[in-house]
Design an enzyme around this catalytic site. Sequence first.
Site, PDB file in Angstrom:
ATOM      1  N   CYS A 187       0.825  -1.206   0.000  1.00 48.35           N
ATOM      2  CA  CYS A 187       0.000   0.000   0.000  1.00 48.35           C
ATOM      3  C   CYS A 187       0.869   1.270   0.000  1.00 48.35           C
ATOM      4  O   CYS A 187       1.442   1.603  -1.019  1.00 48.35           O
ATOM      5  CB  CYS A 187      -0.981  -0.028   1.172  1.00 48.35           C
ATOM      6  SG  CYS A 187      -2.390   1.078   0.917  1.00 48.35           S
ATOM      7  N   HIS A 246      -3.886  -5.125   0.594  1.00 48.05           N
ATOM      8  CA  HIS A 246      -3.416  -5.599   1.903  1.00 48.05           C
ATOM      9  C   HIS A 246      -3.535  -7.128   1.978  1.00 48.05           C
ATOM     10  O   HIS A 246      -4.627  -7.650   2.177  1.00 48.05           O
ATOM     11  CB  HIS A 246      -4.251  -4.959   3.021  1.00 48.05           C
ATOM     12  CG  HIS A 246      -3.938  -3.517   3.242  1.00 48.05           C
ATOM     13  ND1 HIS A 246      -2.947  -3.082   4.084  1.00 48.05           N
ATOM     14  CD2 HIS A 246      -4.476  -2.398   2.689  1.00 48.05           C
ATOM     15  CE1 HIS A 246      -2.884  -1.764   4.056  1.00 48.05           C
ATOM     16  NE2 HIS A 246      -3.800  -1.323   3.220  1.00 48.05           N
ATOM     17  N   GLU A 267      -2.561  -9.002   4.314  1.00 47.19           N
ATOM     18  CA  GLU A 267      -2.620  -9.470   5.702  1.00 47.19           C
ATOM     19  C   GLU A 267      -4.031  -9.583   6.250  1.00 47.19           C
ATOM     20  O   GLU A 267      -4.254 -10.243   7.264  1.00 47.19           O
ATOM     21  CB  GLU A 267      -1.779  -8.538   6.602  1.00 47.19           C
ATOM     22  CG  GLU A 267      -2.304  -7.127   6.789  1.00 47.19           C
ATOM     23  CD  GLU A 267      -1.907  -6.150   5.694  1.00 47.19           C
ATOM     24  OE1 GLU A 267      -2.028  -4.938   5.916  1.00 47.19           O
ATOM     25  OE2 GLU A 267      -1.495  -6.600   4.597  1.00 47.19           O
ATOM     26  N   SER A 280      -2.072 -13.244  37.804  1.00 46.91           N
ATOM     27  CA  SER A 280      -3.435 -12.709  37.802  1.00 46.91           C
ATOM     28  C   SER A 280      -4.475 -13.794  37.542  1.00 46.91           C
ATOM     29  O   SER A 280      -5.667 -13.544  37.673  1.00 46.91           O
ATOM     30  CB  SER A 280      -3.566 -11.650  36.704  1.00 46.91           C
ATOM     31  OG  SER A 280      -3.436 -12.274  35.432  1.00 46.91           O
ATOM     32  N   GLY A 281      -4.020 -14.987  37.144  1.00 46.55           N
ATOM     33  CA  GLY A 281      -4.961 -16.008  36.699  1.00 46.55           C
ATOM     34  C   GLY A 281      -5.164 -15.962  35.201  1.00 46.55           C
ATOM     35  O   GLY A 281      -5.773 -16.847  34.614  1.00 46.55           O
ATOM     36  N   GLY A 282      -4.640 -14.905  34.538  1.00 45.88           N
ATOM     37  CA  GLY A 282      -4.770 -14.767  33.085  1.00 45.88           C
ATOM     38  C   GLY A 282      -3.708 -15.555  32.338  1.00 45.88           C
ATOM     39  O   GLY A 282      -2.751 -16.077  32.927  1.00 45.88           O
ATOM     40  N   VAL A 283      -3.867 -15.616  31.022  1.00 51.97           N
ATOM     41  CA  VAL A 283      -2.984 -16.421  30.173  1.00 51.97           C
ATOM     42  C   VAL A 283      -1.548 -15.898  30.200  1.00 51.97           C
ATOM     43  O   VAL A 283      -0.599 -16.666  30.356  1.00 51.97           O
ATOM     44  CB  VAL A 283      -3.518 -16.442  28.719  1.00 51.97           C
ATOM     45  CG1 VAL A 283      -2.555 -17.179  27.802  1.00 51.97           C
ATOM     46  CG2 VAL A 283      -4.886 -17.102  28.671  1.00 51.97           C
ATOM     47  N   ASP A 284      -1.377 -14.572  30.051  1.00 53.55           N
ATOM     48  CA  ASP A 284      -0.026 -14.021  29.913  1.00 53.55           C
ATOM     49  C   ASP A 284       0.826 -14.270  31.156  1.00 53.55           C
ATOM     50  O   ASP A 284       1.965 -14.749  31.053  1.00 53.55           O
ATOM     51  CB  ASP A 284      -0.080 -12.515  29.618  1.00 53.55           C
ATOM     52  CG  ASP A 284      -0.823 -12.201  28.328  1.00 53.55           C
ATOM     53  OD1 ASP A 284      -0.955 -13.117  27.490  1.00 53.55           O
ATOM     54  OD2 ASP A 284      -1.285 -11.061  28.164  1.00 53.55           O
ATOM     55  N   SER A 285       0.298 -13.934  32.326  1.00 60.43           N
ATOM     56  CA  SER A 285       1.111 -14.097  33.539  1.00 60.43           C
ATOM     57  C   SER A 285       1.359 -15.580  33.828  1.00 60.43           C
ATOM     58  O   SER A 285       2.411 -15.957  34.325  1.00 60.43           O
ATOM     59  CB  SER A 285       0.457 -13.403  34.740  1.00 60.43           C
ATOM     60  OG  SER A 285      -0.720 -14.054  35.146  1.00 60.43           O
TER      61      SER A 285
END
Length: 509
Positions: free
Chosen positions: A79, A167, A169, A221-226
């Site tokens: 683009c 584009h 993507e 935190s209980g989240g995926v990342d941590s």
Amino acid sequence: MQEKILILDFGSQYTQLIGRRVRELNVYCEIHPFNNHPAIDETVKGVILSGSPSSVRDENAPHPDLSEIKGKLPLLGVCYGAQYLAHFFGGEVAPSNTREYGRANLAYINKEDKLFEGLSDNSQVWMSHGDTIVSLPENYEVIASTHDVENAAYRINGETSYAIQFHPEVYHSTEGTQLLKNFVVDICGCQQDWTPASFVETTVAQLKQKLGNDKVVLGLSGGVDSTVAGVLLHKAIGDNLTCIFVDNGLLRKDEFENVLDSYQHMGLNVIGVDASKKFLDDLAGITEPEAKRKVIGRDFIEVFDEEAHKIKDVKWLGQGTIYPDVIESVSVNGPSATIKSHHNVGGLPEKMNLKVVEPLNLLFKDEVRRVGKAMGISAELLGRHPFPGPGLGIRILSDITAEKVRILQEADAIFINGLREWGLYNDVWQAGVMLLPVQSVGVMGDERTYENVVALRAVASTDGMTADWVHLPYDFLAKVSNDIINKVRGINRVVYDISSKPPATIEWE
């Protein structure tokens, strides 16, 4: 040395998506501002120029330094990148006379060209620009056209330089992934060896070298990342990692006990801290959303800091920062305007005088999940919906009390458990219940009631940047509504939020 594709960012909303598509091909790539990228060395196998909200005809149009790239490395302009390579090297770009936004089809493709190998006749692509390439420089050759756009793609003869006006993507470009594969694998010669398993192996080795025998503290935190960050660090340094999980009194029903139990079963060294009374006391009477976030963030830092100081000789603070956060902080236009402050561990490194280690800062969210899977983390933990850092504090749209938290926890548990029981949980990116500052008249038995209204929210998304409301079955919504009204004292009306993002946000505060 890890080979890579370099993506130079001119500020397009789609730049991160280019990165994700390249990563899905098991090819490592990095996104950098066009005017502040690392030195070109032997690890760089090719370069992609992103789109941009700017026009090449603007006085302040972004100008990359391509002296070490063009003609020396494989190059793909997308683009704005395509218009730049035409306009500033002897061609002409002008405002478009025809609509060049939305779906289009490639009426002509040079199938002999490596970039278009394997693409179908009339392949659908996505256009998004107001300018068009009127004429190409002398040694440029058209390799694809649509009915309206003659110079939809071109190559520069004598170089491995290519450019496309569309584009590849975005999902609307149906064979865009094939085109990107042709570029990064066939033209750039990348090995496709950047897999979740190779990431774990390399990262664990780097963490061992970086941290040695030092101690690290990490907020879970209980989240995926941590969770994934914690398991990676544990693989590298074992019990030298201490995790702290703080109950701020604003978690989901039974969340503190359940998450703590699952972490301990994973062998992580976790300290659980019940600080709910402190948070609820400090939040008393506060209704303004940003003020709530600030109190919750401040209290978290105070509690975490106090617990961390009980551990001797800690040198590092682990954080679950992921790649979009990193890109955002060094974006072309500077960090985006803060829409809302994030409850993270923002002020911790300075306050605690610790060095920071971020084992996930090269990964997108979907990659974090794949890495977690490669390390054997349970599908239930990895599949958890995102949950806001301030928790239920921003789902109670008024002042926060223990009774309101109880009401919301009960309603939320019925909704989330219902999604699981009906097999709908994995069709939803994020779901929750909002307790509204509205009371409505109802009838229960022979009596009139005047009680609370809750709104159910369930959205589908790939990254949280945009989101559509989920068309949950009416039967399911009827059952959840009945259960909430019959089982949760204090609620007599349930509504379903059918707003998409944008213009609405996923959370209500």
